[in-house]
Motif scaffolding. Structure first.
Motif, PDB file in Angstrom:
ATOM      1  N   UNK A   1       0.827  -1.211   0.000  1.00  0.00           N
ATOM      2  CA  UNK A   1       0.000   0.000   0.000  1.00  0.00           C
ATOM      3  C   UNK A   1       0.863   1.262   0.000  1.00  0.00           C
ATOM      4  N   UNK A   2       1.904   1.263   0.821  1.00  0.00           N
ATOM      5  CA  UNK A   2       2.809   2.408   0.852  1.00  0.00           C
ATOM      6  C   UNK A   2       4.141   1.968   1.438  1.00  0.00           C
ATOM      7  N   UNK A   3       5.158   2.711   1.086  1.00  0.00           N
ATOM      8  CA  UNK A   3       6.508   2.439   1.588  1.00  0.00           C
ATOM      9  C   UNK A   3       6.731   3.232   2.858  1.00  0.00           C
ATOM     10  N   UNK A   4       7.058   2.545   3.931  1.00  0.00           N
ATOM     11  CA  UNK A   4       7.320   3.196   5.209  1.00  0.00           C
ATOM     12  C   UNK A   4       8.820   3.388   5.390  1.00  0.00           C
ATOM     13  N   UNK A   5       9.587   2.357   5.065  1.00  0.00           N
ATOM     14  CA  UNK A   5      11.044   2.426   5.182  1.00  0.00           C
ATOM     15  C   UNK A   5      11.668   1.558   4.106  1.00  0.00           C
ATOM     16  N   UNK A   6      12.697   2.085   3.469  1.00  0.00           N
ATOM     17  CA  UNK A   6      13.437   1.327   2.475  1.00  0.00           C
ATOM     18  C   UNK A   6      14.907   1.660   2.670  1.00  0.00           C
ATOM     19  N   UNK A   7      15.551   0.891   3.484  1.00  0.00           N
ATOM     20  CA  UNK A   7      16.963   1.124   3.779  1.00  0.00           C
ATOM     21  C   UNK A   7      17.671  -0.219   3.796  1.00  0.00           C
ATOM     22  N   UNK A   8      18.172  -0.657   2.654  1.00  0.00           N
ATOM     23  CA  UNK A   8      18.801  -1.977   2.592  1.00  0.00           C
ATOM     24  C   UNK A   8      20.240  -1.995   3.113  1.00  0.00           C
ATOM     25  N   UNK A   9      20.450  -1.400   4.271  1.00  0.00           N
ATOM     26  CA  UNK A   9      21.781  -1.364   4.876  1.00  0.00           C
ATOM     27  C   UNK A   9      21.851  -2.385   6.009  1.00  0.00           C
ATOM     28  N   UNK A  10      23.036  -2.924   6.210  1.00  0.00           N
ATOM     29  CA  UNK A  10      23.283  -3.848   7.319  1.00  0.00           C
ATOM     30  C   UNK A  10      24.309  -3.201   8.229  1.00  0.00           C
ATOM     31  N   UNK A  11      23.879  -2.871   9.423  1.00  0.00           N
ATOM     32  CA  UNK A  11      24.772  -2.201  10.374  1.00  0.00           C
ATOM     33  C   UNK A  11      25.808  -3.201  10.894  1.00  0.00           C
ATOM     34  N   UNK A  12      27.066  -2.884  10.742  1.00  0.00           N
ATOM     35  CA  UNK A  12      28.161  -3.701  11.259  1.00  0.00           C
ATOM     36  C   UNK A  12      28.616  -3.126  12.585  1.00  0.00           C
ATOM     37  N   UNK A  13      29.163  -3.971  13.440  1.00  0.00           N
ATOM     38  CA  UNK A  13      29.662  -3.493  14.734  1.00  0.00           C
ATOM     39  C   UNK A  13      30.937  -4.234  15.110  1.00  0.00           C
ATOM     40  N   UNK A  14      31.386  -4.043  16.351  1.00  0.00           N
ATOM     41  CA  UNK A  14      32.659  -4.618  16.788  1.00  0.00           C
ATOM     42  C   UNK A  14      32.680  -6.141  16.712  1.00  0.00           C
ATOM     43  N   UNK A  15      31.533  -6.786  16.718  1.00  0.00           N
ATOM     44  CA  UNK A  15      31.492  -8.239  16.564  1.00  0.00           C
ATOM     45  C   UNK A  15      31.917  -8.706  15.190  1.00  0.00           C
ATOM     46  N   UNK A  16      31.951  -7.780  14.216  1.00  0.00           N
ATOM     47  CA  UNK A  16      32.363  -8.105  12.861  1.00  0.00           C
ATOM     48  C   UNK A  16      33.858  -7.887  12.634  1.00  0.00           C
ATOM     49  N   UNK A  17      34.552  -7.345  13.638  1.00  0.00           N
ATOM     50  CA  UNK A  17      35.986  -7.074  13.531  1.00  0.00           C
ATOM     51  C   UNK A  17      36.749  -8.382  13.738  1.00  0.00           C
ATOM     52  N   UNK A  18      37.743  -8.610  12.879  1.00  0.00           N
ATOM     53  CA  UNK A  18      38.590  -9.800  13.046  1.00  0.00           C
ATOM     54  C   UNK A  18      39.409  -9.661  14.312  1.00  0.00           C
ATOM     55  N   UNK A  19      39.542 -10.733  15.013  1.00  0.00           N
ATOM     56  CA  UNK A  19      40.290 -10.712  16.269  1.00  0.00           C
ATOM     57  C   UNK A  19      41.640 -11.350  16.096  1.00  0.00           C
TER      58      UNK A  19
END
Length: 162
Positions: free
Chosen positions: A144-162
């Motif tokens: 019916x209508x677009x409320x949100x269209x943000x195809x981004x994936x938020x990365x954080x410190x858990x995605x950092x290689x250790x």
């Protein structure tokens, strides 16, 4: 992930998802690296395939007259895998398909279809769903209508290689 990410890569990936046109100079205001280091890292992230595409998301005003349908597809449980793979390949190649997901649960595929008219959608559904022997059933919901269209994936410190 194909390569190890550090906190600078994570910050850059988050920022370019917000604004892909941000210059290295502008990115350097929020990521503590020189503009040349930022440009090198972005080239490396693209080369590694971690940035798959730079795209423009059109405003709803530009696409308001389009008909958008979310189609849930259930395939026959005894359908040959090559038949299901052929269906997925045909859908993936169709310009009307904006999103195609394999999902778990009572349905197997979720498809976002965009057409100009109901007539175009019906022709699409007849060709891709009704006529395909791998499809057991499909159900359509219209947007019916677009409320949100943000195809981004938020990365954080858990995605950092250790």
């Amino acid at each position: 992930m194909p390569r190890s990410l550090d906190r600078f890569d994570i910050a850059l990936l988050n920022r370019v998802q917000e604004d892909v046109l941000a210059t290295a100079e502008r990115l350097a205001r929020s990521v503590p690296l020189s503009p040349s280091a930022i440009a090198r890292r972005l080239r490396g992230l693209r080369k590694a395939g971690l940035i798959a595409a730079d795209v423009a998301i059109l405003a709803p005003a530009a696409t308001a007259d389009r008909l958008r349908a979310i189609v849930q597809v259930q395939v026959h449980e005894h359908a040959e895998e090559k038949g299901i793979a052929a269906l997925r390949a045909r859908l993936a190649a169709a310009p009307e398909v904006q999103l195609l997901l394999n999902i778990a649960g009572p349905v197997d595929l979720m498809v976002l279809v965009v057409t100009r008219t109901m007539r175009e959608f019906n022709a699409f559904a007849d060709t891709y769903f009704a006529a395909d022997p791998a499809v057991r059933r499909y159900e359509t919901s219209f947007v019916k209508s677009e409320v949100k269209n943000r195809p981004a994936v938020r990365l954080d410190e858990g995605d950092v290689a250790r």
